[in-house]
Design a protein around this motif. Structure first.
Motif, PDB file in Angstrom:
ATOM      1  N   PHE A  54     -17.264 -11.605   6.073  1.00 50.62           N
ATOM      2  CA  PHE A  54     -17.394 -10.264   6.625  1.00 50.62           C
ATOM      3  C   PHE A  54     -16.652 -10.164   7.947  1.00 50.62           C
ATOM      4  N   LEU A  55     -15.887  -9.111   8.080  1.00 49.32           N
ATOM      5  CA  LEU A  55     -15.133  -8.830   9.290  1.00 49.32           C
ATOM      6  C   LEU A  55     -15.999  -7.965  10.192  1.00 49.32           C
ATOM      7  N   ASN A  56     -16.075  -8.306  11.478  1.00 52.36           N
ATOM      8  CA  ASN A  56     -16.920  -7.567  12.397  1.00 52.36           C
ATOM      9  C   ASN A  56     -16.067  -7.078  13.566  1.00 52.36           C
ATOM     10  N   ILE A  57     -15.831  -5.768  13.616  1.00 52.16           N
ATOM     11  CA  ILE A  57     -15.046  -5.165  14.693  1.00 52.16           C
ATOM     12  C   ILE A  57     -15.899  -4.073  15.307  1.00 52.16           C
ATOM     13  N   SER A  58     -16.105  -4.135  16.627  1.00 52.53           N
ATOM     14  CA  SER A  58     -17.020  -3.195  17.266  1.00 52.53           C
ATOM     15  C   SER A  58     -16.482  -1.756  17.296  1.00 52.53           C
ATOM     16  N   ASN A  59     -15.190  -1.559  17.554  1.00 53.39           N
ATOM     17  CA  ASN A  59     -14.636  -0.217  17.583  1.00 53.39           C
ATOM     18  C   ASN A  59     -13.287  -0.206  16.872  1.00 53.39           C
ATOM     19  N   PRO A  60     -13.289   0.090  15.562  1.00 53.75           N
ATOM     20  CA  PRO A  60     -12.059   0.022  14.779  1.00 53.75           C
ATOM     21  C   PRO A  60     -11.230   1.305  14.795  1.00 53.75           C
ATOM     22  N   TYR A  61     -11.565   2.234  15.684  1.00 54.39           N
ATOM     23  CA  TYR A  61     -10.897   3.536  15.674  1.00 54.39           C
ATOM     24  C   TYR A  61      -9.749   3.597  16.673  1.00 54.39           C
ATOM     25  N   VAL A  62      -8.717   4.347  16.298  1.00 53.56           N
ATOM     26  CA  VAL A  62      -7.589   4.615  17.186  1.00 53.56           C
ATOM     27  C   VAL A  62      -7.269   6.101  17.112  1.00 53.56           C
ATOM     28  N   GLU A  63      -6.502   6.550  18.066  1.00 51.78           N
ATOM     29  CA  GLU A  63      -6.052   7.941  18.074  1.00 51.78           C
ATOM     30  C   GLU A  63      -4.540   7.928  17.935  1.00 51.78           C
ATOM     31  N   ASP A  64      -4.023   8.650  16.926  1.00 55.02           N
ATOM     32  CA  ASP A  64      -2.574   8.645  16.725  1.00 55.02           C
ATOM     33  C   ASP A  64      -1.886   9.611  17.690  1.00 55.02           C
ATOM     34  N   ALA A  65      -0.583   9.707  17.604  1.00 55.74           N
ATOM     35  CA  ALA A  65       0.201  10.511  18.549  1.00 55.74           C
ATOM     36  C   ALA A  65      -0.161  11.992  18.500  1.00 55.74           C
ATOM     37  N   SER A  66      -0.610  12.474  17.348  1.00 54.00           N
ATOM     38  CA  SER A  66      -0.970  13.889  17.239  1.00 54.00           C
ATOM     39  C   SER A  66      -2.425  14.165  17.595  1.00 54.00           C
ATOM     40  N   GLY A  67      -3.156  13.146  18.054  1.00 55.77           N
ATOM     41  CA  GLY A  67      -4.533  13.320  18.510  1.00 55.77           C
ATOM     42  C   GLY A  67      -5.587  13.127  17.439  1.00 55.77           C
ATOM     43  N   ASN A  68      -5.196  12.774  16.234  1.00 57.34           N
ATOM     44  CA  ASN A  68      -6.168  12.538  15.155  1.00 57.34           C
ATOM     45  C   ASN A  68      -6.786  11.152  15.308  1.00 57.34           C
ATOM     46  N   LYS A  69      -8.115  11.094  15.164  1.00 60.52           N
ATOM     47  CA  LYS A  69      -8.811   9.811  15.240  1.00 60.52           C
ATOM     48  C   LYS A  69      -8.919   9.236  13.830  1.00 60.52           C
ATOM     49  N   LYS A  70      -8.714   7.925  13.739  1.00 65.04           N
ATOM     50  CA  LYS A  70      -8.791   7.293  12.417  1.00 65.04           C
ATOM     51  C   LYS A  70      -9.237   5.852  12.527  1.00 65.04           C
ATOM     52  N   LEU A  71      -9.820   5.373  11.426  1.00 67.35           N
ATOM     53  CA  LEU A  71     -10.163   3.964  11.290  1.00 67.35           C
ATOM     54  C   LEU A  71      -8.836   3.235  11.072  1.00 67.35           C
ATOM     55  N   HIS A  72      -8.638   2.116  11.779  1.00 67.62           N
ATOM     56  CA  HIS A  72      -7.362   1.405  11.677  1.00 67.62           C
ATOM     57  C   HIS A  72      -7.625  -0.099  11.728  1.00 67.62           C
ATOM     58  N   LEU A  73      -7.337  -0.781  10.619  1.00 65.73           N
ATOM     59  CA  LEU A  73      -7.527  -2.227  10.527  1.00 65.73           C
ATOM     60  C   LEU A  73      -6.221  -2.872  10.096  1.00 65.73           C
ATOM     61  N   LYS A  74      -5.949  -4.062  10.625  1.00 64.29           N
ATOM     62  CA  LYS A  74      -4.741  -4.800  10.254  1.00 64.29           C
ATOM     63  C   LYS A  74      -5.129  -6.184   9.742  1.00 64.29           C
ATOM     64  N   PHE A  75      -4.415  -6.640   8.706  1.00 60.46           N
ATOM     65  CA  PHE A  75      -4.640  -7.951   8.104  1.00 60.46           C
ATOM     66  C   PHE A  75      -3.298  -8.651   7.944  1.00 60.46           C
ATOM     67  N   ASP A  76      -3.253  -9.928   8.296  1.00 58.38           N
ATOM     68  CA  ASP A  76      -2.031 -10.713   8.128  1.00 58.38           C
ATOM     69  C   ASP A  76      -1.974 -11.219   6.691  1.00 58.38           C
ATOM     70  N   CYS A  77      -1.085 -10.650   5.909  1.00 56.01           N
ATOM     71  CA  CYS A  77      -0.902 -11.044   4.508  1.00 56.01           C
ATOM     72  C   CYS A  77       0.518 -11.557   4.289  1.00 56.01           C
ATOM     73  N   SER A  78       1.117 -12.104   5.328  1.00 53.08           N
ATOM     74  CA  SER A  78       2.524 -12.518   5.266  1.00 53.08           C
ATOM     75  C   SER A  78       2.776 -13.668   4.297  1.00 53.08           C
ATOM     76  N   ASP A  79       1.735 -14.400   3.902  1.00 48.67           N
ATOM     77  CA  ASP A  79       1.906 -15.507   2.953  1.00 48.67           C
ATOM     78  C   ASP A  79       1.833 -15.046   1.496  1.00 48.67           C
ATOM     79  N   PHE A  80       1.691 -13.736   1.275  1.00 46.35           N
ATOM     80  CA  PHE A  80       1.482 -13.224  -0.076  1.00 46.35           C
ATOM     81  C   PHE A  80       2.513 -12.168  -0.425  1.00 46.35           C
ATOM     82  N   LYS A  81       2.833 -12.084  -1.714  1.00 52.39           N
ATOM     83  CA  LYS A  81       3.718 -11.045  -2.230  1.00 52.39           C
ATOM     84  C   LYS A  81       2.896  -9.772  -2.391  1.00 52.39           C
ATOM     85  N   PRO A  82       3.520  -8.594  -2.340  1.00 57.58           N
ATOM     86  CA  PRO A  82       2.753  -7.338  -2.468  1.00 57.58           C
ATOM     87  C   PRO A  82       1.893  -7.268  -3.726  1.00 57.58           C
TER      88      PRO A  82
END
Length: 169
Positions: A59-87
């Protein structure tokens, strides 16, 4: 012509060596035990690199996963390193409130088998609609998972910190 006495041993090679060097077997066993202990210690240390809470259920535990984009919209934003895998080896799924990212790579070549697997589960915060979760994969293997944030959520305010460049003398 003279005769030379010869001892005849009805043993194999290692039996003969053991009889000639009785301390060798004890020293070898002691060295092997030390090596085995060191190997076990290294294995234990390697497994300590992954926090225990992630080893149990991934389980991934992130206290505040939200960001605000350039146009002011708030969104959930998570990143995962999958560089060892093909799409095609990466899956992103949601159920009621869980987001599951799973990647699996298997490769067979001459005398070698490679197996890599990655699973992360994230409990979506209250108010995030699992049907609106989207994911994108960058060229360098970073998987970005996004979803619109509920209206009442506060995204952390970013502050650009200037970089001071030092001149070489």
């Amino acid at each position: 012509m003279s005769l030379v006495p010869v001892d005849f041993f009805d043993w194999g090679y290692w039996d003969k060596q053991r009889s000639l060097f009785p301390s060798f077997e004890r020293e070898f066993a002691r060295s092997f035990e030390e090596f085995d202990r060191e190997l076990g210690r290294m294995k234990d240390e390697m497994h300590k690199l992954v926090p225990k809470e992630l080893k149990k259920d991934n389980f991934l535990n992130i206290s505040n996963p939200y960001v605000e984009d350039a146009s002011g919209n708030k969104k959930l934003h998570l990143k995962f390193d999958c560089s060892d895998f093909k799409p095609e080896e990466i899956n992103v799924k949601t159920d009621d409130r869980n987001l599951v990212v799973h990647a699996k790579h298997e490769e067979d070549s001459k005398g070698q088998k490679v197996y890599k697997e990655f699973t992360q589960t994230y409990l979506l915060p209250e108010g995030v609609d699992p049907q609106k979760v989207q994911s994108t994969l960058t060229n360098d293997g970073v998987l970005c998972v996004e979803a619109p944030a509920p209206k009442a959520v506060e995204a952390p305010k970013e502050r650009v910190i200037p970089i001071e460049y030092m001149k070489k003398k």
